[in-house]
Write a protein that holds these residues in place. Structure first.
Motif, PDB file in Angstrom:
ATOM      1  N   ARG A 270      56.063  26.021  51.329  1.00 15.14           N
ATOM      2  CA  ARG A 270      55.086  27.083  51.068  1.00 15.14           C
ATOM      3  C   ARG A 270      54.007  26.604  50.091  1.00 15.14           C
ATOM      4  O   ARG A 270      52.823  26.870  50.288  1.00 15.14           O
TER       5      ARG A 270
ATOM      6  N   TYR B 204      55.272  28.334  43.512  1.00 17.09           N
ATOM      7  CA  TYR B 204      54.774  29.090  44.667  1.00 17.09           C
ATOM      8  C   TYR B 204      54.201  30.433  44.218  1.00 17.09           C
ATOM      9  O   TYR B 204      53.094  30.822  44.611  1.00 17.09           O
ATOM     10  N   ARG B 205      54.934  31.136  43.364  1.00 18.21           N
ATOM     11  CA  ARG B 205      54.482  32.438  42.871  1.00 18.21           C
ATOM     12  C   ARG B 205      53.132  32.283  42.157  1.00 18.21           C
ATOM     13  O   ARG B 205      52.232  33.109  42.315  1.00 18.21           O
TER      14      ARG B 205
ATOM     15  N   THR C 151      50.366  32.135  44.626  1.00 20.40           N
ATOM     16  CA  THR C 151      50.084  33.435  45.256  1.00 20.40           C
ATOM     17  C   THR C 151      49.335  34.344  44.283  1.00 20.40           C
ATOM     18  O   THR C 151      48.472  35.119  44.699  1.00 20.40           O
TER      19      THR C 151
ATOM     20  N   ARG D 268      45.708  33.159  44.176  1.00 15.79           N
ATOM     21  CA  ARG D 268      44.979  33.479  45.418  1.00 15.79           C
ATOM     22  C   ARG D 268      44.951  34.984  45.721  1.00 15.79           C
ATOM     23  O   ARG D 268      44.402  35.394  46.727  1.00 15.79           O
TER      24      ARG D 268
ATOM     25  N   LEU E  89      47.442  36.886  46.617  1.00 16.90           N
ATOM     26  CA  LEU E  89      48.304  37.212  47.754  1.00 16.90           C
ATOM     27  C   LEU E  89      49.405  38.188  47.325  1.00 16.90           C
ATOM     28  O   LEU E  89      49.767  38.253  46.147  1.00 16.90           O
TER      29      LEU E  89
ATOM     30  N   TYR F 119      52.648  38.374  47.361  1.00 16.36           N
ATOM     31  CA  TYR F 119      54.021  37.966  47.030  1.00 16.36           C
ATOM     32  C   TYR F 119      54.476  38.527  45.683  1.00 16.36           C
ATOM     33  O   TYR F 119      55.575  39.020  45.531  1.00 16.36           O
TER      34      TYR F 119
END
Length: 157
Positions: A26, A143-144, A147, A150, A152, A154
């Motif tokens: 991811r 990953y968090r 996000t 961006r 996103l 999540y």
């Protein structure tokens, strides 16, 4: 910039390996990302803690590249929220380093040589987690962070 995560020793358990690979995949959608496991030190039971840290440190120093920005996962490191970690990554990506390298050490921590080479230390929590869990938590938090950066869905505030 590229991002590289280094673990000293192998990841035990299929569950951890699969979850780390999932989050690594991811993260790879946002930035060139890699995970590396340095082999366990041979005959470590015959070594003192200091000797083991020194041998692990030598292995770490061999894989570092010029221009790397090394960040240690350390119990005495800076604690931050997920938003704070996202901001931290964003700032590091802007500082001109070729690679941002996060290092999860062995059972006894890091050698003085590794501490000297590091440009930062972070802590995931004041609680103690197994090294296997820290590996997964770190990759998930990376990953968090992306996000969050961006916008996103999540992460939920």
């Amino acid at each position: 910039m590229k991002m590289h995560v280094v673990f000293i020793g192998k990841t035990d358990g299929d569950l951890y390996r699969k979850a780390i690979a999932d989050y690594a995949g991811r993260v790879g959608h946002f930035i060139p990302f890699s995970v590396e496991e340095l082999p366990d030190i041979r005959n470590s039971k015959a070594l003192t803690e200091k000797e083991q840290k020194e041998k692990e440190g030598e292995a770490v120093m061999r894989i570092l590249q010029p221009g790397d920005h090394l960040v240690l996962l350390d119990e005495r490191g800076e604690e931050m929220t997920s938003h704070g970690f996202a901001d931290y990554i964003d700032r590091k990506m802007m500082n001109g380093s070729r690679r941002l390298v996060f290092l999860v050490g062995g059972p006894y921590g890091f050698s003085p040589q590794v501490y000297q080479a590091a440009q930062g230390k972070i802590s995931l929590s004041r609680m103690t987690f197994s090294h296997q869990m820290v590996r997964l938590f770190l990759v998930e938090q990376i990953y968090r962070a992306f996000t969050i950066l961006r916008g996103l869905p999540y992460h939920h505030d």
